[in-house]
Scaffold this active site. Structure first.
Site, short mmCIF file in Angstrom:
data_model
loop_
_atom_site.label_atom_id
_atom_site.label_comp_id
_atom_site.label_asym_id
_atom_site.label_seq_id
_atom_site.Cartn_x
_atom_site.Cartn_y
_atom_site.Cartn_z
N ASP A 78 53.63 34.35 44.34
CA ASP A 78 54.17 33.62 45.50
C ASP A 78 55.43 32.83 45.17
O ASP A 78 56.22 32.51 46.05
CB ASP A 78 53.11 32.67 46.09
CG ASP A 78 52.03 33.43 46.84
OD1 ASP A 78 51.95 34.66 46.67
OD2 ASP A 78 51.28 32.80 47.60
N GLN B 129 55.97 27.75 46.36
CA GLN B 129 54.55 27.47 46.63
C GLN B 129 53.85 26.86 45.42
O GLN B 129 52.67 26.56 45.49
CB GLN B 129 53.81 28.77 46.98
CG GLN B 129 54.63 29.85 47.64
CD GLN B 129 54.54 29.81 49.13
OE1 GLN B 129 53.46 29.76 49.68
NE2 GLN B 129 55.67 29.83 49.80
N ARG C 188 44.08 29.28 42.24
CA ARG C 188 43.88 30.58 42.85
C ARG C 188 43.24 31.60 41.92
O ARG C 188 42.46 32.45 42.37
CB ARG C 188 45.25 31.12 43.28
CG ARG C 188 45.21 32.49 43.88
CD ARG C 188 46.62 33.07 43.95
NE ARG C 188 46.84 33.82 45.17
CZ ARG C 188 48.02 34.25 45.57
NH1 ARG C 188 49.10 33.99 44.85
NH2 ARG C 188 48.16 34.96 46.67
N GLU D 278 50.54 20.69 58.13
CA GLU D 278 49.74 19.92 57.17
C GLU D 278 49.76 18.42 57.44
O GLU D 278 48.74 17.74 57.30
CB GLU D 278 50.22 20.21 55.74
CG GLU D 278 49.93 21.62 55.24
CD GLU D 278 50.92 22.66 55.74
OE1 GLU D 278 51.86 22.30 56.49
OE2 GLU D 278 50.77 23.84 55.39
#
Lengths: 44, 276
Positions: free
Chosen positions: B79, B83, B129, B20
Site C-alpha cells: 500500500d 498508508q 496487517r 475518521e
C-alpha cells in the site's frame, strides 16, 4: 553452549484479526460495547 | 476486523465511512453516554486525520473511548508510505491520559483488547496487517502497563513491541550462541511505561537495545531512555525507522529498513562494546 530458545515462533494470525475476534467476544459479554469503523463498505 | 461484530450486533455497529475525524467524535459522544466504543481504522488515518478530535473529544475530557489502529507500521507493504503509520505511537502517547499499547501476537492482542474494555479511560491499541509469530500460550495473564520478561538475561536487555518482539527473541538466540546473555522484554504497553522493569533492566544489565517498527524519534525508545535517565543511566542503542519507507512486499520493506533480528544483534554488539 547455546541454549535453544523455548519459543518456536510459528506464524499465527495478524494482530488486527485478533482484535476482530476479541471484539466479537466483547460484544457477547457486554451489551455496552459498540463498534465503529471508517471503511469503504456500504451500509447493510 | 469489525465484520464479525457488525454481523452479530448490527444495532451496535456504526459504519462511518472514510471520515475518521467524525468517527472519533462519535466515539467520544457514545462514551460520554455510557457506552464502551471501539473505533477502528488504519492507524495512519485514525491518528493523523482524527488527532484534533482525539485531543478535544477524548483526551481532554478523558472519555472512555477505545481506538484500534490497524495496518500499522511499514509491514503493511504494497500500500505504500501514504498508508504506513510510523508516527502513530508518538501521536497517541502525546495525548495526556491516553493508554497506548502495541501487542506482539494474536494471544496478547486478544487479551489486551479485553483489558482495554475493562479499563476506564481512553486507549489506543496498535495492530498490524501481516501474520506474526505466536509468542504466548493461551491463558497467559496480561496486565496493562506491566511488561513481560520473555527471557532472562544478565549482559544486555532487548526491549521491543509489536512484530519486533519475535525479532528480539531471535536476536537473543544468536547472542546466546556468542556467549551473551540477553534479557528480552515485551513492552506491550507503551504508555504508561513499566518503570520498574526498565529500571531493573538498566541496573542489572547496564545496556539496553530498544527495537520497534516506528519512527525512532517519537517511539518507545525515547520513552524508555527518559525512564533510564531518571532511574539508572546506562548504555542504550535503538533499532527503528528514520525515514518514510516505500511500497514493497512486507518482508522486503521490513528487511530494507532494518527491522530484523540481525540489526538487533548488531545494535546489541555496539551497546556491549560501549558498555565495556
Amino acid at each position: 553452549m547455546a541454549v535453544k530458545t523455548k519459543y518456536e515462533l510459528k506464524l499465527g494470525a495478524a494482530t488486527r484479526e485478533a482484535f476482530g475476534k476479541a471484539l466479537v467476544e466483547l460484544g457477547r459479554e457486554n451489551a455496552n460495547v459498540v463498534a465503529l469503523d471508517a471503511d469503504l463498505r456500504s451500509r447493510q | 476486523m469489525t465484520a464479525g461484530f457488525a454481523k452479530e450486533h448490527p444495532d451496535r455497529f456504526f459504519e462511518c465511512g472514510i471520515a475518521e475525524a467524525n468517527m472519533v467524535s462519535i466515539a467520544g459522544g457514545l462514551a460520554t453516554a455510557g457506552k464502551i466504543p471501539f473505533a477502528s481504522s488504519f492507524s495512519c488515518f485514525l491518528l493523523n486525520k482524527g488527532f484534533e478530535q482525539l485531543r478535544v473529544s477524548v483526551a481532554y475530557p478523558h472519555t472512555n473511548a477505545k481506538f484500534v489502529g490497524t495496518h500499522s507500521g511499514i509491514s503493511i507493504g504494497e500500500d505504500g508510505p501514504s498508508q504506513m503509520s510510523i508516527e502513530d505511537l508518538g501521536l497517541a502517547c502525546s495525548l495526556p491520559g491516553f493508554t497506548v499499547m502495541a501487542p506482539a501476537d494474536e494471544i496478547s492482542t486478544k487479551a489486551l483488547v479485553k483489558a482495554a474494555a475493562a479499563y476506564v479511560g481512553p486507549v489506543f491499541i496498535r495492530t498490524g496487517r501481516v501474520k506474526v509469530p505466536v509468542i504466548y500460550t493461551e491463558g497467559h495473564q496480561f496486565e496493562i502497563g506491566k511488561s513481560v520478561e520473555l527471557q532472562e538475561g544478565t549482559d544486555i536487555t532487548l526491549i521491543a513491541h509489536g512484530l519486533m518482539v519475535a525479532e528480539a527473541l531471535r536476536a537473543a538466540e544468536t547472542l546466546d550462541a556468542e556467549g551473551v546473555s540477553a534479557r528480552v522484554i515485551d513492552m506491550h504497553t507503551i504508555k504508561p511505561l513499566d518503570r520498574e522493569a526498565i529500571g531493573r533492566a538498566a541496573r542489572e544489565t547496564k545496556a539496553i537495545v530498544v527495537a520497534e517498527e516506528h519512527l525512532k524519534e517519537t517511539g518507545l525508545g525515547v520513552r524508555v531512555a527518559q525512564v533510564v535517565s531518571e532511574e539508572a543511566p546506562c548504555v542504550m542503542e535503538y533499532v527503528g525507522l528514520e525515514t518514510y519507507a516505500e511500497s514493497g512486499t512486507p518482508d522486503g520493506v521490513v528487511k530494507k529498513y532494518g527491522l530484523t533480528a540481525e540489526r538487533v544483534v548488531e545494535a546489541a554488539r555496539t551497546a556491549l562494546r560501549r558498555k565495556a
